[in-house]
Design a protein around this motif. Structure first.
Motif, PDB file in Angstrom:
ATOM      1  N   ILE A  28       0.872  -1.165   0.000  1.00 33.22           N
ATOM      2  CA  ILE A  28       0.000   0.000   0.000  1.00 33.22           C
ATOM      3  C   ILE A  28       0.914   1.222   0.000  1.00 33.22           C
ATOM      4  N   LYS A  29       0.745   2.091  -1.007  1.00 34.50           N
ATOM      5  CA  LYS A  29       1.618   3.249  -1.156  1.00 34.50           C
ATOM      6  C   LYS A  29       0.804   4.537  -1.242  1.00 34.50           C
ATOM      7  N   ASP A  30       1.386   5.593  -0.709  1.00 35.09           N
ATOM      8  CA  ASP A  30       0.870   6.945  -0.859  1.00 35.09           C
ATOM      9  C   ASP A  30       1.903   7.684  -1.697  1.00 35.09           C
ATOM     10  N   GLY A  31       1.647   7.778  -2.984  1.00 33.72           N
ATOM     11  CA  GLY A  31       2.665   8.306  -3.903  1.00 33.72           C
ATOM     12  C   GLY A  31       3.803   7.305  -3.986  1.00 33.72           C
ATOM     13  N   ASP A  32       5.028   7.762  -3.711  1.00 36.68           N
ATOM     14  CA  ASP A  32       6.182   6.871  -3.711  1.00 36.68           C
ATOM     15  C   ASP A  32       6.466   6.270  -2.336  1.00 36.68           C
ATOM     16  N   LYS A  33       5.746   6.726  -1.320  1.00 38.43           N
ATOM     17  CA  LYS A  33       5.980   6.283   0.057  1.00 38.43           C
ATOM     18  C   LYS A  33       5.218   4.994   0.357  1.00 38.43           C
ATOM     19  N   LEU A  34       5.950   3.959   0.773  1.00 36.48           N
ATOM     20  CA  LEU A  34       5.345   2.694   1.187  1.00 36.48           C
ATOM     21  C   LEU A  34       4.739   2.876   2.576  1.00 36.48           C
ATOM     22  N   ILE A  35       3.444   2.601   2.685  1.00 32.19           N
ATOM     23  CA  ILE A  35       2.757   2.763   3.967  1.00 32.19           C
ATOM     24  C   ILE A  35       2.755   1.458   4.756  1.00 32.19           C
ATOM     25  N   THR A  36       2.395   0.363   4.087  1.00 27.56           N
ATOM     26  CA  THR A  36       2.342  -0.938   4.757  1.00 27.56           C
ATOM     27  C   THR A  36       2.340  -2.050   3.712  1.00 27.56           C
ATOM     28  N   GLU A  37       2.548  -3.272   4.184  1.00 30.47           N
ATOM     29  CA  GLU A  37       2.538  -4.453   3.315  1.00 30.47           C
ATOM     30  C   GLU A  37       1.733  -5.556   3.984  1.00 30.47           C
ATOM     31  N   TYR A  38       1.131  -6.393   3.169  1.00 34.13           N
ATOM     32  CA  TYR A  38       0.348  -7.526   3.657  1.00 34.13           C
ATOM     33  C   TYR A  38       0.610  -8.747   2.786  1.00 34.13           C
ATOM     34  N   LYS A  39       0.329  -9.917   3.331  1.00 33.09           N
ATOM     35  CA  LYS A  39       0.195 -11.161   2.569  1.00 33.09           C
ATOM     36  C   LYS A  39      -1.287 -11.481   2.588  1.00 33.09           C
ATOM     37  N   VAL A  40      -1.858 -11.673   1.417  1.00 33.92           N
ATOM     38  CA  VAL A  40      -3.298 -11.899   1.301  1.00 33.92           C
ATOM     39  C   VAL A  40      -3.530 -13.195   0.539  1.00 33.92           C
ATOM     40  N   ALA A  41      -4.410 -14.040   1.080  1.00 33.64           N
ATOM     41  CA  ALA A  41      -4.800 -15.264   0.394  1.00 33.64           C
ATOM     42  C   ALA A  41      -6.067 -14.976  -0.398  1.00 33.64           C
ATOM     43  N   ALA A  42      -6.044 -15.313  -1.682  1.00 28.29           N
ATOM     44  CA  ALA A  42      -7.213 -15.096  -2.535  1.00 28.29           C
ATOM     45  C   ALA A  42      -7.148 -16.039  -3.725  1.00 28.29           C
ATOM     46  N   THR A  43      -8.314 -16.421  -4.204  1.00 35.16           N
ATOM     47  CA  THR A  43      -8.357 -17.287  -5.381  1.00 35.16           C
ATOM     48  C   THR A  43      -8.274 -16.472  -6.669  1.00 35.16           C
ATOM     49  N   GLN A  44      -8.687 -15.202  -6.614  1.00 39.65           N
ATOM     50  CA  GLN A  44      -8.622 -14.317  -7.776  1.00 39.65           C
ATOM     51  C   GLN A  44      -7.945 -13.010  -7.368  1.00 39.65           C
ATOM     52  N   GLU A  45      -7.179 -12.455  -8.292  1.00 34.85           N
ATOM     53  CA  GLU A  45      -6.469 -11.220  -7.978  1.00 34.85           C
ATOM     54  C   GLU A  45      -7.426 -10.072  -7.670  1.00 34.85           C
ATOM     55  N   SER A  46      -8.579 -10.048  -8.286  1.00 34.78           N
ATOM     56  CA  SER A  46      -9.537  -8.966  -8.022  1.00 34.78           C
ATOM     57  C   SER A  46     -10.003  -8.962  -6.565  1.00 34.78           C
ATOM     58  N   ASP A  47     -10.036 -10.130  -5.924  1.00 34.41           N
ATOM     59  CA  ASP A  47     -10.418 -10.215  -4.515  1.00 34.41           C
ATOM     60  C   ASP A  47      -9.368  -9.596  -3.596  1.00 34.41           C
ATOM     61  N   VAL A  48      -8.140  -9.529  -4.057  1.00 31.27           N
ATOM     62  CA  VAL A  48      -7.041  -9.007  -3.243  1.00 31.27           C
ATOM     63  C   VAL A  48      -7.273  -7.537  -2.909  1.00 31.27           C
ATOM     64  N   PHE A  49      -7.796  -6.767  -3.844  1.00 33.46           N
ATOM     65  CA  PHE A  49      -7.989  -5.337  -3.621  1.00 33.46           C
ATOM     66  C   PHE A  49      -9.052  -5.068  -2.553  1.00 33.46           C
TER      67      PHE A  49
END
Length: 67
Positions: A28-49
């Motif tokens: 998750i970024k605000d412009g070029d600044k990284l705010i946070t990171e996650y590992k997400v389990a999903a069967t479809q990439e659209s579910d990740v968002f």
């Protein structure tokens, strides 16, 4: 894949990469600044968002993330 989501009226960039076994690395970024990171389990990439937005909103509500 990248997509912009709005959190509290602020646009944030969600960048995903597939790690295998239905696991996605999400940044998750605000412009070029990284705010946070996650590992997400999903069967479809659209579910990740959807999941990423829920995680960010929960972290803000819990006070784990300042926006």
């Amino acid at each position: 894949m990248e997509r912009t989501i709005a959190i509290n009226g602020r646009p944030l960039l969600v960048a995903t990469t597939y790690d295998g076994d239905s696991q996605y690395h999400v940044q998750i970024k605000d412009g070029d600044k990284l705010i946070t990171e996650y590992k997400v389990a999903a069967t479809q990439e659209s579910d990740v968002f959807t999941e990423a937005q829920a995680l960010v909103e929960a972290d803000i509500e819990l006070g784990n993330l300042k926006m």
